[in-house]
Write a protein that holds these residues in place. Structure first.
Motif, PDB file in Angstrom:
ATOM      1  N   PHE A   1       1.650  53.914 -10.650  1.00  0.00           N
ATOM      2  CA  PHE A   1       0.627  54.854 -10.198  1.00  0.00           C
ATOM      3  C   PHE A   1       1.236  56.143  -9.658  1.00  0.00           C
ATOM      4  O   PHE A   1       0.532  57.146  -9.515  1.00  0.00           O
ATOM      5  CB  PHE A   1      -0.243  54.201  -9.121  1.00  0.00           C
TER       6      PHE A   1
ATOM      7  N   VAL B   1       0.125  59.887 -14.674  1.00  0.00           N
ATOM      8  CA  VAL B   1      -1.091  59.202 -14.239  1.00  0.00           C
ATOM      9  C   VAL B   1      -2.032  60.193 -13.566  1.00  0.00           C
ATOM     10  O   VAL B   1      -3.250  60.166 -13.770  1.00  0.00           O
ATOM     11  CB  VAL B   1      -0.739  58.048 -13.276  1.00  0.00           C
ATOM     12  N   VAL B   2      -1.465  61.085 -12.757  1.00  0.00           N
ATOM     13  CA  VAL B   2      -2.273  62.112 -12.097  1.00  0.00           C
ATOM     14  C   VAL B   2      -2.913  63.032 -13.138  1.00  0.00           C
ATOM     15  O   VAL B   2      -4.087  63.390 -13.046  1.00  0.00           O
ATOM     16  CB  VAL B   2      -1.410  62.932 -11.120  1.00  0.00           C
ATOM     17  N   LYS B   3      -2.133  63.395 -14.146  1.00  0.00           N
ATOM     18  CA  LYS B   3      -2.661  64.224 -15.231  1.00  0.00           C
ATOM     19  C   LYS B   3      -3.790  63.499 -15.949  1.00  0.00           C
ATOM     20  O   LYS B   3      -4.819  64.093 -16.306  1.00  0.00           O
ATOM     21  CB  LYS B   3      -1.535  64.560 -16.214  1.00  0.00           C
TER      22      LYS B   3
ATOM     23  N   LEU C   1      -5.830  61.309 -14.696  1.00  0.00           N
ATOM     24  CA  LEU C   1      -7.037  61.272 -13.868  1.00  0.00           C
ATOM     25  C   LEU C   1      -7.881  62.531 -14.053  1.00  0.00           C
ATOM     26  O   LEU C   1      -9.112  62.476 -14.041  1.00  0.00           O
ATOM     27  CB  LEU C   1      -6.653  61.102 -12.390  1.00  0.00           C
ATOM     28  N   ALA C   2      -7.202  63.657 -14.215  1.00  0.00           N
ATOM     29  CA  ALA C   2      -7.930  64.905 -14.461  1.00  0.00           C
ATOM     30  C   ALA C   2      -8.666  64.835 -15.795  1.00  0.00           C
ATOM     31  O   ALA C   2      -9.813  65.290 -15.922  1.00  0.00           O
ATOM     32  CB  ALA C   2      -6.957  66.082 -14.458  1.00  0.00           C
ATOM     33  N   GLN C   3      -8.034  64.245 -16.779  1.00  0.00           N
ATOM     34  CA  GLN C   3      -8.672  64.098 -18.088  1.00  0.00           C
ATOM     35  C   GLN C   3      -9.839  63.117 -18.018  1.00  0.00           C
ATOM     36  O   GLN C   3     -10.872  63.307 -18.673  1.00  0.00           O
ATOM     37  CB  GLN C   3      -7.632  63.621 -19.111  1.00  0.00           C
ATOM     38  N   VAL C   4      -9.669  62.072 -17.209  1.00  0.00           N
ATOM     39  CA  VAL C   4     -10.750  61.106 -17.005  1.00  0.00           C
ATOM     40  C   VAL C   4     -11.961  61.792 -16.380  1.00  0.00           C
ATOM     41  O   VAL C   4     -13.111  61.520 -16.743  1.00  0.00           O
ATOM     42  CB  VAL C   4     -10.267  59.941 -16.101  1.00  0.00           C
ATOM     43  N   ALA C   5     -11.703  62.690 -15.430  1.00  0.00           N
ATOM     44  CA  ALA C   5     -12.796  63.410 -14.758  1.00  0.00           C
ATOM     45  C   ALA C   5     -13.607  64.231 -15.755  1.00  0.00           C
ATOM     46  O   ALA C   5     -14.844  64.242 -15.718  1.00  0.00           O
ATOM     47  CB  ALA C   5     -12.229  64.302 -13.663  1.00  0.00           C
TER      48      ALA C   5
ATOM     49  N   SER D   1     -15.588  61.940 -17.947  1.00  0.00           N
ATOM     50  CA  SER D   1     -16.687  61.353 -17.172  1.00  0.00           C
ATOM     51  C   SER D   1     -17.866  62.313 -17.060  1.00  0.00           C
ATOM     52  O   SER D   1     -19.023  61.889 -17.037  1.00  0.00           O
ATOM     53  CB  SER D   1     -16.195  60.959 -15.774  1.00  0.00           C
TER      54      SER D   1
ATOM     55  N   PHE E   1     -13.927  51.534 -16.918  1.00  0.00           N
ATOM     56  CA  PHE E   1     -12.796  52.294 -16.365  1.00  0.00           C
ATOM     57  C   PHE E   1     -11.936  51.424 -15.460  1.00  0.00           C
ATOM     58  O   PHE E   1     -10.700  51.391 -15.587  1.00  0.00           O
ATOM     59  CB  PHE E   1     -13.314  53.508 -15.589  1.00  0.00           C
TER      60      PHE E   1
ATOM     61  N   ILE F   1      -8.030  50.257 -16.399  1.00  0.00           N
ATOM     62  CA  ILE F   1      -6.937  50.652 -15.520  1.00  0.00           C
ATOM     63  C   ILE F   1      -6.215  49.411 -15.003  1.00  0.00           C
ATOM     64  O   ILE F   1      -4.982  49.353 -14.954  1.00  0.00           O
ATOM     65  CB  ILE F   1      -7.457  51.500 -14.340  1.00  0.00           C
TER      66      ILE F   1
END
Length: 271
Positions: A6, A11-13, A15-19, A22, A51, A55
């Motif tokens: 994590f 992974v941080v990148k 999360l932005a794509q997941v946002a 979404s 999701f 994960i």
């Protein structure tokens, strides 16, 4: 080891794509609300659940890559059990639906996985068995759900006709054969359409990923077809097995059609 996954910057990148993705899903939920489709609760829960589950699975697979091969067998067995439990909801009220789903998915996915390991298409490693095996099991689950849902609908819609033919002394297996055929065909429509459009409209992610990773495009195309063929075989074997088993459980020892219990969306008995 788990926490290190994590902390990875990618992974941080991600999360932005997941946002962003979404937000697109939220648009669908909003349209469902505006159009009074009453799907937003189910869709929202499924989206969040998917999701969290994917994960969690990614984290678990990251850990499993460092363990022995035998663990992959246990993971795939667990996947089959969970897939059967999820799939049974589509046939809620059908006699022995969980048992049927478990046997059907285990048979369809199991035969394909074992055969393709023997053929060398799936390497006998944790890194290959779990992701590819998971795809095969998931597709078998979806096909099983479609087959059960269609079979249940066919029997409920034609109950009077079925009972009338049974009263004439026609064997249950013969009476139900047309509904079995219809259910299996309907369950395989998405897979058949995917095969028809493969390489023309539909360019699967695995093929694209292999090409981006530097693999020979021709080999990537060949392996993608192997994957599609495995999914088709697993789905076909699963739906045929499940619907034929349901066809047997649908009748009493006196060759009478059993009542299909009415169920709510969450699988509970309807009041």
């Amino acid at each position: 080891m788990l926490l290190d996954q994590f902390r990875d910057p990618t992974v941080v990148k991600g999360l932005a794509q997941v946002a962003v993705a979404s937000l697109l899903a939220v648009v669908v939920l909003g349209l469902s609300y505006v159009r009074h489709l009453d799907l937003e609760t189910e869709l929202g829960r499924a989206f969040v659940r998917g999701f969290v589950q994917v994960i969690a699975m990614g984290a678990v697979i990251g850990v499993l890559f460092s363990v022995r091969l035998a663990w992959s067998g246990l993971v795939l067995t667990a996947m089959i059990g969970i897939a059967a439990w999820i799939s049974k909801d589509r046939g809620a009220g059908v006699p022995a639906v969980f048992r049927v789903s478990l046997v059907g998915i285990a048979f369809g996915a199991g035969i394909v996985i074992v055969t393709m390991i023997a053929a060398g298409a799936i390497e006998a490693t944790v890194q290959n068995l779990i992701p590819v095996g998971g795809m095969i099991i998931a597709n078998a689950m979806k096909t099983n759900s479609l087959a059960l849902d269609r079979f249940k609908g066919e029997v409920e819609s034609n109950r009077a006709e079925i009972e009338a033919v049974l009263a004439l002394g026609v064997p249950p297996r013969k009476v139900i054969s047309d509904y079995v055929t219809t259910s299996v065909r309907a369950s395989l429509i998405p897979m058949v359409d995917s095969l028809k459009s493969l390489g023309v409209v539909y360019i699967p992610g695995m093929m694209s990923g292999m090409i981006l990773a530097g693999a020979n495009p021709i080999y990537a195309a060949e392996y993608q077809f192997v994957i599609m063929a495995m999914l088709f075989a697993a789905g076909g074997l699963t739906s045929m097995t499940s619907v034929m088993l349901v066809g047997q459980y649908a009748f009493t020892d006196a060759e009478q059609l059993k009542l299909f219990e009415e169920r709510t969306a969450d699988g509970r008995k309807a009041p």
